[in-house]
Structure formats: structure tokens, C-alpha cells
Design a protein around this motif. Structure first.
Motif, PDB file in Angstrom:
ATOM      1  N   VAL A   1      55.405   1.435   3.952  1.00 54.95           N
ATOM      2  CA  VAL A   1      55.663   1.090   5.348  1.00 54.95           C
ATOM      3  C   VAL A   1      57.114   1.333   5.757  1.00 54.95           C
ATOM      4  O   VAL A   1      57.393   1.608   6.929  1.00 54.95           O
ATOM      5  N   PHE A   2      58.041   1.274   4.807  1.00 55.55           N
ATOM      6  CA  PHE A   2      59.437   1.559   5.129  1.00 55.55           C
ATOM      7  C   PHE A   2      59.889   2.904   4.570  1.00 55.55           C
ATOM      8  O   PHE A   2      61.072   3.240   4.620  1.00 55.55           O
ATOM      9  N   GLY A   3      58.959   3.681   4.030  1.00 57.34           N
ATOM     10  CA  GLY A   3      59.297   4.999   3.518  1.00 57.34           C
ATOM     11  C   GLY A   3      59.679   5.945   4.639  1.00 57.34           C
ATOM     12  O   GLY A   3      59.213   5.825   5.773  1.00 57.34           O
ATOM     13  N   THR A   4      60.521   6.909   4.307  1.00 62.25           N
ATOM     14  CA  THR A   4      60.951   7.915   5.282  1.00 62.25           C
ATOM     15  C   THR A   4      60.308   9.273   5.030  1.00 62.25           C
ATOM     16  O   THR A   4      60.603  10.231   5.732  1.00 62.25           O
ATOM     17  N   ALA A   5      59.435   9.348   4.025  1.00 58.93           N
ATOM     18  CA  ALA A   5      58.707  10.581   3.702  1.00 58.93           C
ATOM     19  C   ALA A   5      57.405  10.176   3.034  1.00 58.93           C
ATOM     20  O   ALA A   5      57.261   9.031   2.561  1.00 58.93           O
ATOM     21  N   PRO A   6      56.421  11.081   2.975  1.00 59.56           N
ATOM     22  CA  PRO A   6      55.171  10.749   2.285  1.00 59.56           C
ATOM     23  C   PRO A   6      55.420  10.319   0.840  1.00 59.56           C
ATOM     24  O   PRO A   6      56.303  10.858   0.158  1.00 59.56           O
ATOM     25  N   LEU A   7      54.640   9.356   0.396  1.00 59.13           N
ATOM     26  CA  LEU A   7      54.748   8.824  -0.965  1.00 59.13           C
ATOM     27  C   LEU A   7      53.537   9.280  -1.773  1.00 59.13           C
ATOM     28  O   LEU A   7      52.393   9.000  -1.392  1.00 59.13           O
ATOM     29  N   VAL A   8      53.786   9.933  -2.889  1.00 57.08           N
ATOM     30  CA  VAL A   8      52.715  10.399  -3.771  1.00 57.08           C
ATOM     31  C   VAL A   8      52.580   9.428  -4.944  1.00 57.08           C
ATOM     32  O   VAL A   8      53.551   9.159  -5.655  1.00 57.08           O
ATOM     33  N   ILE A   9      51.379   8.891  -5.110  1.00 54.70           N
ATOM     34  CA  ILE A   9      51.042   8.077  -6.276  1.00 54.70           C
ATOM     35  C   ILE A   9      50.020   8.873  -7.066  1.00 54.70           C
ATOM     36  O   ILE A   9      48.926   9.168  -6.585  1.00 54.70           O
ATOM     37  N   ASP A  10      50.391   9.258  -8.281  1.00 53.51           N
ATOM     38  CA  ASP A  10      49.572  10.192  -9.061  1.00 53.51           C
ATOM     39  C   ASP A  10      48.349   9.549  -9.691  1.00 53.51           C
ATOM     40  O   ASP A  10      47.327  10.214  -9.887  1.00 53.51           O
ATOM     41  N   ALA A  11      48.469   8.259 -10.032  1.00 54.27           N
ATOM     42  CA  ALA A  11      47.349   7.585 -10.685  1.00 54.27           C
ATOM     43  C   ALA A  11      47.594   6.087 -10.600  1.00 54.27           C
ATOM     44  O   ALA A  11      48.734   5.634 -10.458  1.00 54.27           O
ATOM     45  N   GLY A  12      46.513   5.329 -10.698  1.00 49.89           N
ATOM     46  CA  GLY A  12      46.641   3.874 -10.654  1.00 49.89           C
ATOM     47  C   GLY A  12      45.505   3.196 -11.379  1.00 49.89           C
ATOM     48  O   GLY A  12      44.442   3.795 -11.630  1.00 49.89           O
ATOM     49  N   SER A  13      45.722   1.942 -11.723  1.00 48.51           N
ATOM     50  CA  SER A  13      44.669   1.141 -12.352  1.00 48.51           C
ATOM     51  C   SER A  13      44.896  -0.319 -12.011  1.00 48.51           C
ATOM     52  O   SER A  13      45.979  -0.722 -11.555  1.00 48.51           O
ATOM     53  N   VAL A  14      43.868  -1.114 -12.240  1.00 51.97           N
ATOM     54  CA  VAL A  14      43.971  -2.561 -12.103  1.00 51.97           C
ATOM     55  C   VAL A  14      43.221  -3.177 -13.278  1.00 51.97           C
ATOM     56  O   VAL A  14      42.214  -2.622 -13.752  1.00 51.97           O
ATOM     57  N   ALA A  15      43.730  -4.302 -13.771  1.00 48.65           N
ATOM     58  CA  ALA A  15      43.125  -4.933 -14.937  1.00 48.65           C
ATOM     59  C   ALA A  15      43.510  -6.398 -14.953  1.00 48.65           C
ATOM     60  O   ALA A  15      44.410  -6.843 -14.220  1.00 48.65           O
ATOM     61  N   LEU A  16      42.849  -7.157 -15.812  1.00 47.93           N
ATOM     62  CA  LEU A  16      43.218  -8.554 -16.034  1.00 47.93           C
ATOM     63  C   LEU A  16      44.398  -8.606 -16.995  1.00 47.93           C
ATOM     64  O   LEU A  16      44.330  -8.053 -18.102  1.00 47.93           O
ATOM     65  N   ALA A  17      45.490  -9.240 -16.577  1.00 49.34           N
ATOM     66  CA  ALA A  17      46.632  -9.419 -17.456  1.00 49.34           C
ATOM     67  C   ALA A  17      46.293 -10.439 -18.541  1.00 49.34           C
ATOM     68  O   ALA A  17      45.522 -11.379 -18.315  1.00 49.34           O
ATOM     69  N   THR A  18      46.875 -10.255 -19.722  1.00 46.19           N
ATOM     70  CA  THR A  18      46.552 -11.165 -20.828  1.00 46.19           C
ATOM     71  C   THR A  18      47.259 -12.502 -20.678  1.00 46.19           C
ATOM     72  O   THR A  18      46.732 -13.537 -21.100  1.00 46.19           O
ATOM     73  N   ALA A  19      48.463 -12.505 -20.075  1.00 40.21           N
ATOM     74  CA  ALA A  19      49.219 -13.747 -19.892  1.00 40.21           C
ATOM     75  C   ALA A  19      50.373 -13.473 -18.946  1.00 40.21           C
ATOM     76  O   ALA A  19      50.854 -12.343 -18.868  1.00 40.21           O
ATOM     77  N   PRO A  20      50.845 -14.484 -18.226  1.00 39.45           N
ATOM     78  CA  PRO A  20      52.018 -14.288 -17.369  1.00 39.45           C
ATOM     79  C   PRO A  20      53.218 -13.818 -18.191  1.00 39.45           C
ATOM     80  O   PRO A  20      53.460 -14.293 -19.308  1.00 39.45           O
ATOM     81  N   GLY A  21      53.947 -12.853 -17.665  1.00 45.07           N
ATOM     82  CA  GLY A  21      55.130 -12.353 -18.347  1.00 45.07           C
ATOM     83  C   GLY A  21      54.858 -11.363 -19.456  1.00 45.07           C
ATOM     84  O   GLY A  21      55.786 -10.933 -20.148  1.00 45.07           O
ATOM     85  N   ARG A  22      53.595 -10.969 -19.633  1.00 41.19           N
ATOM     86  CA  ARG A  22      53.219 -10.011 -20.676  1.00 41.19           C
ATOM     87  C   ARG A  22      52.777  -8.705 -20.041  1.00 41.19           C
ATOM     88  O   ARG A  22      52.082  -8.691 -19.019  1.00 41.19           O
ATOM     89  N   ALA A  23      53.151  -7.586 -20.669  1.00 39.53           N
ATOM     90  CA  ALA A  23      52.784  -6.274 -20.140  1.00 39.53           C
ATOM     91  C   ALA A  23      51.370  -5.876 -20.517  1.00 39.53           C
ATOM     92  O   ALA A  23      50.776  -5.010 -19.870  1.00 39.53           O
ATOM     93  N   ASP A  24      50.797  -6.491 -21.540  1.00 37.27           N
ATOM     94  CA  ASP A  24      49.489  -6.078 -22.026  1.00 37.27           C
ATOM     95  C   ASP A  24      48.377  -6.579 -21.110  1.00 37.27           C
ATOM     96  O   ASP A  24      48.491  -7.640 -20.488  1.00 37.27           O
ATOM     97  N   VAL A  25      47.288  -5.811 -21.054  1.00 37.40           N
ATOM     98  CA  VAL A  25      46.126  -6.184 -20.259  1.00 37.40           C
ATOM     99  C   VAL A  25      44.886  -6.179 -21.137  1.00 37.40           C
ATOM    100  O   VAL A  25      44.882  -5.619 -22.241  1.00 37.40           O
TER     101      VAL A  25
END
Length: 424
Positions: free
Chosen positions: A83-107
Motif C-alpha cells: 500500500v505504501f510501495g512506489t513500484a510493483p512488488l513481486v512476491i515469488d512464492a509464499g506459504s502458510v503453516a502452523l508455527a511450532t511455538a512463539p519465537g520459533r522459526a520452525d513450523v
């Protein structure tokens, strides 16, 4: 039928088809009796200074950002923001998952789901735009932590984000959005390019959006502790059996009603941050302390300017309430908590008189549909211009967790069960 009539009918048909596609995130409508409801969200602004992620850290990199949703569901979709970008934004790939715990990178590997956009793995979001992913089947409980992972080839032309995440986010090189484990990830405590999570819910489900300044944003709350007053409110709602009511936090640190600060003024962002969220039924508005404080700190608080500010705040309130009522949204006005102990603003008796007058107007003017009296919940009976010592962080912000929990406990749950426009 004339040529003009045929053209008009064709355009109407295209327009209606487009509306159907947008409503569901795909070309299909939600099943009968269900609708999309905001379950998590944050207010967007332009990160500056130390809140920017250095450009080099975006190059061929994946970001994993954890959010706590307020509604349980079996299907969701993610809103990405440029919304505040000044040019098109390309997102190459994405995912969503359940996190294993707060503050942890693993899913949880079994929960990993790819994000798609019209069936495609990548998406280009125009400058100023926000896009929804296709719906994703991912059963989860209310209060679950979801990890949203996005891969970028390069940095946005201008970043859109939310510095006050109060949650740990992660970065790794390369496209790792489908990797369950990120053992050597860099960390930071900000969100970038994510604006919301919406869930498919039953017809009675609805959402409360809390909009305000750093007190709503949760200043002083430690990362991954989820001790903001809105977190406490979501927990209270579930404990009271109100599992069909979600909570979205749209606070911005330093936010003001009338003028821009670290982010846009509340009047300017009310449409995007409150009314545009699906399923919103109520807005809890807590704003004004920075309007008063900055005026005094800048030595602009002559009697005439003080009176003008109070009048302008009241007029702004009338305007946002009118806009909310047009959408069937009730507005609960929250009183401004004491800040007499603030060394940053160092208010005097005149400023305190303005705060009290403004609070009394919120309580009694009949403009809002209900009142959340945070002032009464947090003030010191012996020194009502100060926060109670046990609930005080720095003279301005409540303590975490006690002060913020007292705020959560002060919200009248009965007023959140349904919206009755004009009920006083």
C-alpha cells in the motif's frame, strides 16, 4: 436494444463478475451461511530508519513472519500489502503453516500450505495495492500462531510494514518457503508486507477492530508474550464462550487522530484499517493522547489552540462514527488514560483539564455507541492525573502485563455481542 445499451449491459456484467471474484478471493462465493471475517491484521505504514529491513537482506531471501489469529477456522486467506510501495512488488512464492511455538522459526511440516494467487505461485502487487491469496484449507484453533513465509528476489521500492509486531520474525537466504525448519535464520521483531488473515466462518462470526496509538499497539510488551490489551480481550472473549468474535489490532505507535506521526493519522486510515476488513462489526477507538501531548511539547498550547484542538478532535470523532454507521459498524469510544507522570510530555494543569473534558465528551455527548472507560480502570484514585503505580510503565503507557490486562478487563463484553447502531 441500442448499441449503447448493449455496451452498458456488457460492462455491468463484467463488473458484477469482478465483484464476485473479489468477494471470495477466487471466482466462487463462500458457501451459504458462511462469510469471510478478519481474524488477524495490522496497520500499515512506511518503515523508516532502524525499522527498515536493509535492501541487501531482501535479495533472494525468504521472510517467515508469525501472527496469532483470534478465530478458529478450517479455511483462510492471507492479505499481502504494497500500500505504501512506489513500484510493483513481486512476491515469488509464499506459504502458510502452523508455527511450532512463539519465537520459533520452525513450523509443523504437515501443515505447510503453498499460497496461490489465481492458481499461480507468484504475484505482482501494484504500487498502493493489497492482494488476497486464494483460499487455503488449514484447520486451526482460535489463538493459533500462523507462520506466513514469503520469498523475494529483491527489496520493495518502498517498504510497507508494521514496526510494532511484538513478535519474532525470521529471514533466510534463498527460497525456503516450503522448508519446515529454518535452523540458522536471522531474526527481527517487525512485520513486512503482510496486512491480514481472513477466515471462512459462520454467519454469526464478526470482528472487533481496536484502533489507536502506542497503547493499543502494545508499547512495552516483550516479543512473543502476547500481552497487549487486545490479546487479553481475545482471551477473555474465548473464556466467555464468545468464540465467534475476533479481535484485530490496528494500533500505530505515535499515532494521532488529526496529524500524521510515524504513520498516517487515524481519520485518513480509518477506511483501510477498520471499515475495509471483512466481518467487522465494532471499532474500539482510543486516540488523542499524542494530539494533546505533541501540542504541549511543541509549545503550541495557547488557550485558543487548545480549544481548537479539542473541537477538532470532537469533529473528527463525529466524522468517523458517521462513516462507520454507513457500513453498519458500531463505534465504542475509549477514554484517554492519565499521563500526568509522563516525562516525555510533562503535561500541565491545562492539558489535564483538556483530557478530562475530552473524556467527558466521549462519555456523555451521545456520539459513540458505547464507552470503554480505560481512564476509570487505570487512574490512581489518589492522583487521578496519574496511572496507578501497579499498572504504570513510564507515566504514559500501562505496564505489561498488569496494566494491559486491566484494560482488557475493562472492555464491556456485552457491547461486543452485536452492533445496534444508535444504541446509547
Amino acid at each position: 436494444m441500442s448499441r449503447q445499451s448493449i455496451l452498458a449491459a456488457s460492462l455491468l456484467s463484467v463488473s458484477l463478475a469482478g465483484c464476485a471474484a473479489v468477494a471470495g478471493g477466487t471466482a466462487s462465493q463462500p458457501p451459504a451461511g458462511e462469510h469471510w471475517v478478519a481474524s488477524w491484521g495490522s496497520a500499515q505504514l512506511v518503515p523508516e530508519g532502524q525499522n527498515e529491513l536493509p535492501a541487501a537482506q531482501w535479495q533472494d531471501a525468504s521472510l517467515r513472519q508469525v501472527v496469532r489469529v483470534s478465530l478458529g477456522a478450517r479455511r483462510l486467506r492471507v492479505k499481502l500489502s504494497n500500500v505504501f510501495g512506489t513500484a510493483p512488488l513481486v512476491i515469488d512464492a509464499g506459504s502458510v503453516a502452523l508455527a511450532t511455538a512463539p519465537g520459533r522459526a520452525d513450523v509443523d511440516a504437515a501443515s505447510l500450505r503453498a499460497l496461490r494467487f489465481g492458481g499461480a505461485a507468484s504475484v505482482t502487487i501494484p504500487a498502493g495495492g493489497e492482494y488476497l491469496s486464494d483460499p487455503v484449507d488449514l484447520p486451526h484453533a482460535a489463538g493459533a500462531d500462523l507462520a506466513i513465509s514469503l520469498h523475494f528476489a529483491q527489496a520493495p521500492a518502498r517498504q510497507t510494514g508494521h514496526p510494532g509486531a511484538r513478535a519474532t520474525s525470521f529471514r533466510v537466504p534463498g527460497n525456503q518457503v516450503q522448508a519446515a525448519s529454518w535452523p540458522h535464520a536471522d531474526t527481527f521483531t517487525r512485520w513486512y508486507q503482510i496486512a491480514g488473515v481472513e477466515v471462512l466462518a459462520g454467519g454469526s462470526a464478526h470482528t472487533v477492530v481496536a484502533i489507536g496509538d502506542s497503547i493499543t499497539d502494545g508499547y512495552g510488551v516483550q516479543p512473543d508474550t502476547y500481552a497487549r490489551w487486545t490479546d487479553g480481550l481475545a482471551t477473555r472473549l474465548r473464556g466467555a464462550g464468545m468464540t465467534d468474535v475476533g479481535v484485530v489490532n490496528a494500533g500505530i505507535g505515535g499515532g494521532r487522530m488529526l496529524r500524521d506521526g510515524l504513520g498516517p493519522n487515524l481519520v485518513a486510515r480509518f477506511e483501510r484499517d477498520v471499515l475495509a476488513r471483512p466481518g467487522v462489526s465494532h471499532a474500539i477507538v482510543m486516540i488523542g493522547v499524542n494530539d494533546f501531548g505533541v501540542q504541549h511539547r511543541s509549545k503550541e498550547d495557547t488557550p485558543a489552540e487548545r480549544a481548537r484542538l479539542v473541537g477538532d478532535l470532537e469533529q473528527a470523532y463525529r466524522q468517523i462514527v458517521a462513516r462507520a454507521h454507513e457500513r453498519g459498524v458500531c463505534v465504542l469510544g475509549a477514554t484517554i488514560t492519565p499521563y500526568g507522570g509522563s516525562g516525555y510530555y510533562a503535561p500541565g494543569p491545562d492539558n489535564e483539564a483538556d483530557r478530562l473534558a475530552y473524556n467527558q465528551w466521549i462519555r456523555s455527548a451521545g456520539v459513540v455507541d458505547g464507552v470503554v472507560d480505560f481512564d476509570a480502570a487505570l487512574r490512581d484514585p489518589a492522583r487521578p492525573d496519574h496511572l496507578r503505580k501497579a499498572l504504570d510503565n513510564d507515566g504514559l503507557h500501562p505496564s505489561a502485563p498488569a496494566g494491559y490486562q486491566a484494560m482488557a478487563d475493562a472492555v464491556p463484553l456485552e457491547q461486543l455481542k452485536a452492533c445496534h447502531i444508535g444504541a446509547r
